[in-house]
Enzyme design. Sequence first.
Site, PDB file in Angstrom:
ATOM      1  CE  LYS A   1      -0.799 -12.810  -8.211  1.00 49.69           C
ATOM      2  NZ  LYS A   1      -0.980 -12.144  -6.924  1.00 49.69           N
TER       3      LYS A   1
ATOM      4  N   GLY B   1       1.434  -5.152  -0.611  1.00 52.49           N
ATOM      5  CA  GLY B   1       1.135  -4.814   0.773  1.00 52.49           C
ATOM      6  C   GLY B   1       1.434  -3.389   1.177  1.00 52.49           C
TER       7      GLY B   1
END
Length: 270
Positions: free
Chosen positions: A100, A161
């Site tokens: 990733k 987040g």
Amino acid sequence: MDSLVIAGKTYGSRLLVGTGKYKDFAQTRAAIDASGAQIVTVAIRRTNIGQNKGEPSLLEFLPPSEFTYLPNTAGCYSAQDAVRTLRLARELLDGHDLVKLEVLGDAESLYPNMPETLAAANTLVKEGFKVMVYCSDDPIQAKMLEEAGCVAVMPLASLIGSGMGILNPWNLQLIIDRIKVPVLVDAGVGTASDAAIAMELGCDGVLMNTAIAAAKDPVLMAGAMKKAVEAGREAFLAGRMPKKFYAASPSSPTEGRISSASSSSQPKAA
């Protein structure tokens, strides 16, 4: 439910889960088990997978024989750093090539730096990596990453987040409609309904970490996310009813019923 296919490999779960921010590796394992995830992301710069000798390793709690590791470049702010990090990951994981990529623009927003992301993607693909890439919700940039050879594009729902959910479903829909490789929402999911909405839009999967790890009960939230992703996918496949401002035809039809007007007597003569 139908399967997710990435880089030619089939997975039963469409939920990908991060391994950071848990109180310990034991809780990490419990949450991953509850989520049903088969692909787990690992921040090479923050998690020990053998590079720190003598310290507990994630490999002991999540054996690569049971899970597909997805090493990521969290904390990288240049293409050069990202490429170097994933070369290290491939060495630590015995030639593992599914990765990733994320190249961040700044430490405050963690928004992706797309020019650096594209540069890193081009290098990694040439070196034989199978690149799943975190990106902005820009359909043009997403198409460029697909054309560079990335095996999946992963647009943000909102900032990493933040837990803000999907802030721009219209851009996300454009990407889903135009990209042939799998499209997975990455970043911004806060709760189960966010994951379900992503899947209902037609995303191929959802990747999350903070939404589970920062919950009051991470293991319970992991189970909720599993159900949400499955329900959202099934709803997408089923095809929702059209949206209407109001329903012109009621659920209980009135055609053929005797109305008060038809049963009333003829009006009397004046």
